[in-house]
Scaffold this motif. Sequence first.
Motif, PDB file in Angstrom:
ATOM      1  N   TYR A  48      34.288  45.034  52.975  1.00 41.15           N
ATOM      2  CA  TYR A  48      35.216  45.892  52.395  1.00 41.15           C
ATOM      3  C   TYR A  48      34.352  47.322  52.494  1.00 41.15           C
ATOM      4  N   ASP A  49      35.388  48.343  52.820  1.00 33.27           N
ATOM      5  CA  ASP A  49      34.707  49.846  53.007  1.00 33.27           C
ATOM      6  C   ASP A  49      35.873  50.932  52.553  1.00 33.27           C
ATOM      7  N   GLY A  50      35.319  52.142  52.361  1.00 37.26           N
ATOM      8  CA  GLY A  50      36.217  53.244  52.319  1.00 37.26           C
ATOM      9  C   GLY A  50      36.579  53.308  50.606  1.00 37.26           C
ATOM     10  N   MET A  51      37.786  53.979  50.375  1.00 35.89           N
ATOM     11  CA  MET A  51      37.932  54.412  49.248  1.00 35.89           C
ATOM     12  C   MET A  51      38.339  53.028  48.370  1.00 35.89           C
ATOM     13  N   ILE A  52      38.473  52.045  49.068  1.00 34.31           N
ATOM     14  CA  ILE A  52      38.672  50.563  48.405  1.00 34.31           C
ATOM     15  C   ILE A  52      37.575  50.562  47.283  1.00 34.31           C
ATOM     16  N   ARG A  53      36.457  50.972  47.619  1.00 34.08           N
ATOM     17  CA  ARG A  53      35.414  50.631  46.827  1.00 34.08           C
ATOM     18  C   ARG A  53      35.386  51.386  45.383  1.00 34.08           C
ATOM     19  N   VAL A  54      36.130  52.519  45.548  1.00 28.16           N
ATOM     20  CA  VAL A  54      36.109  53.456  44.044  1.00 28.16           C
ATOM     21  C   VAL A  54      37.365  52.614  43.344  1.00 28.16           C
ATOM     22  N   ILE A  55      38.292  52.189  44.111  1.00 24.98           N
ATOM     23  CA  ILE A  55      39.721  51.883  43.442  1.00 24.98           C
ATOM     24  C   ILE A  55      39.271  50.491  42.918  1.00 24.98           C
ATOM     25  N   ASN A  56      38.511  49.551  43.519  1.00 29.96           N
ATOM     26  CA  ASN A  56      37.959  48.183  42.872  1.00 29.96           C
ATOM     27  C   ASN A  56      37.300  48.383  41.707  1.00 29.96           C
ATOM     28  N   ASP A  57      36.504  49.502  41.633  1.00 30.52           N
ATOM     29  CA  ASP A  57      35.835  49.717  40.279  1.00 30.52           C
ATOM     30  C   ASP A  57      36.518  50.170  39.108  1.00 30.52           C
ATOM     31  N   ILE A  58      37.587  50.962  39.633  1.00 31.74           N
ATOM     32  CA  ILE A  58      38.395  51.367  38.530  1.00 31.74           C
ATOM     33  C   ILE A  58      39.349  50.012  37.999  1.00 31.74           C
ATOM     34  N   LEU A  59      40.025  49.241  38.892  1.00 32.76           N
ATOM     35  CA  LEU A  59      40.622  47.820  38.513  1.00 32.76           C
ATOM     36  C   LEU A  59      39.887  47.058  37.705  1.00 32.76           C
ATOM     37  N   VAL A  60      38.680  46.690  38.155  1.00 31.58           N
ATOM     38  CA  VAL A  60      38.039  45.821  37.366  1.00 31.58           C
ATOM     39  C   VAL A  60      37.436  46.421  36.026  1.00 31.58           C
ATOM     40  N   SER A  61      37.622  47.484  35.704  1.00 30.03           N
ATOM     41  CA  SER A  61      37.480  48.058  34.553  1.00 30.03           C
ATOM     42  C   SER A  61      38.601  48.047  33.572  1.00 30.03           C
ATOM     43  N   HIS A  62      39.717  47.566  33.959  1.00 24.83           N
ATOM     44  CA  HIS A  62      40.942  47.215  33.276  1.00 24.83           C
ATOM     45  C   HIS A  62      41.556  45.823  33.471  1.00 24.83           C
ATOM     46  N   PRO A  63      40.876  44.955  32.882  1.00 27.15           N
ATOM     47  CA  PRO A  63      41.389  43.559  33.249  1.00 27.15           C
ATOM     48  C   PRO A  63      42.740  43.148  32.585  1.00 27.15           C
ATOM     49  N   GLU A  64      42.866  43.747  31.552  1.00 27.72           N
ATOM     50  CA  GLU A  64      44.406  43.802  31.002  1.00 27.72           C
ATOM     51  C   GLU A  64      45.433  43.964  31.699  1.00 27.72           C
ATOM     52  N   TYR A  65      45.248  44.515  32.944  1.00 32.70           N
ATOM     53  CA  TYR A  65      46.401  45.094  33.802  1.00 32.70           C
ATOM     54  C   TYR A  65      46.612  44.129  35.129  1.00 32.70           C
ATOM     55  N   LEU A  66      45.456  43.284  35.153  1.00 35.43           N
ATOM     56  CA  LEU A  66      45.373  42.425  36.283  1.00 35.43           C
ATOM     57  C   LEU A  66      45.798  40.951  35.925  1.00 35.43           C
ATOM     58  N   ASN A  67      46.675  40.240  36.953  1.00 35.39           N
ATOM     59  CA  ASN A  67      47.008  39.041  36.497  1.00 35.39           C
ATOM     60  C   ASN A  67      46.220  37.910  37.449  1.00 35.39           C
ATOM     61  N   ARG A  68      45.210  38.462  38.019  1.00 38.28           N
ATOM     62  CA  ARG A  68      44.293  37.509  38.958  1.00 38.28           C
ATOM     63  C   ARG A  68      43.017  38.278  38.666  1.00 38.28           C
ATOM     64  N   TYR A  69      42.640  38.481  37.826  1.00 40.81           N
ATOM     65  CA  TYR A  69      41.404  39.426  37.214  1.00 40.81           C
ATOM     66  C   TYR A  69      39.977  38.570  37.781  1.00 40.81           C
ATOM     67  N   ASP A  70      39.966  37.436  37.549  1.00 43.80           N
ATOM     68  CA  ASP A  70      38.680  36.439  37.691  1.00 43.80           C
ATOM     69  C   ASP A  70      38.482  36.402  39.047  1.00 43.80           C
ATOM     70  N   LEU A  71      39.569  36.114  39.907  1.00 39.50           N
ATOM     71  CA  LEU A  71      39.720  35.756  41.131  1.00 39.50           C
ATOM     72  C   LEU A  71      39.231  37.054  41.759  1.00 39.50           C
ATOM     73  N   LEU A  72      39.688  38.308  41.471  1.00 39.86           N
ATOM     74  CA  LEU A  72      39.428  39.404  42.038  1.00 39.86           C
ATOM     75  C   LEU A  72      37.993  39.641  42.142  1.00 39.86           C
ATOM     76  N   VAL A  73      37.401  39.458  40.759  1.00 43.63           N
ATOM     77  CA  VAL A  73      35.770  39.918  40.524  1.00 43.63           C
ATOM     78  C   VAL A  73      35.212  38.923  41.280  1.00 43.63           C
ATOM     79  N   ARG A  74      35.404  37.607  41.393  1.00 46.35           N
ATOM     80  CA  ARG A  74      34.632  36.767  42.373  1.00 46.35           C
ATOM     81  C   ARG A  74      34.631  37.087  43.821  1.00 46.35           C
TER      82      ARG A  74
END
Length: 225
Positions: A48-74
């Motif tokens: 995975y490449d591009g701005m996706i990388r920045v967005i991913n960092d932001i998302l994983v910093s807020h697990p309370e807003y993700l319903n598949r947090y553990d799977l995304l982190v893996r």
Amino acid sequence: EIEKEFIESVKEVIDEGGNVLIPAFSLGRSQEVLLLLYERLRWANVYYDGMIRVINDILVSHPEYLNRYDLLVRALKEFRMVRSSSERRKIVKSRGNIIVSSAGMLKGGPAVYYLKKLSSDPSNSIFLVSYQGPTTPGRLLLEDGCYTENGESVKARVQWFDFSSHAGADGLIRLARSIKGLSKVILVHSEEETGMFFKEKLREQLTDVDIYFPVNGDNLLIDIS
């Protein structure tokens, strides 16, 4: 059904030694695609490449807003984040890779680099998974088989998978009708013709509601008191 067709198509390409480029919106669609690939093709070479990388960092910093947090982190840990232009060059020279990259409409970002490098080989594929706006390179690719006006024809396989998941017009109208005490509706993020059409449809169903479709330069003062 779309997910099944998408995964089967991706597997078909990489099994035959081709590379798959998946241009995707950095927020939402990219993570959806990465999760799907992690669930169904965990063994594959996924980058995975591009701005996706920045967005991913932001998302994983807020697990309370993700319903598949553990799977995304893996998925982000086991799949490979592209960190440099030299790594990009290695990826396009190797075989059997899946590349999820912004921008989703091919208007910029690393996806354009991958497209230029992969488009001349019929064994490769460009799988679009997001809406392609009029006049964008992505729409041009779908309709004319090239990504620039008067450009060379793309020899790679091109296919669009409709991953769009938001409600259509009827669903949005049902949502509006279900809101008690609704007094105002503001329509945003729409092409002018579509927005005006939807405004009239809403007006037919919500006769006591003020409906706005602002154009560039309009100011709306919203009283939240």
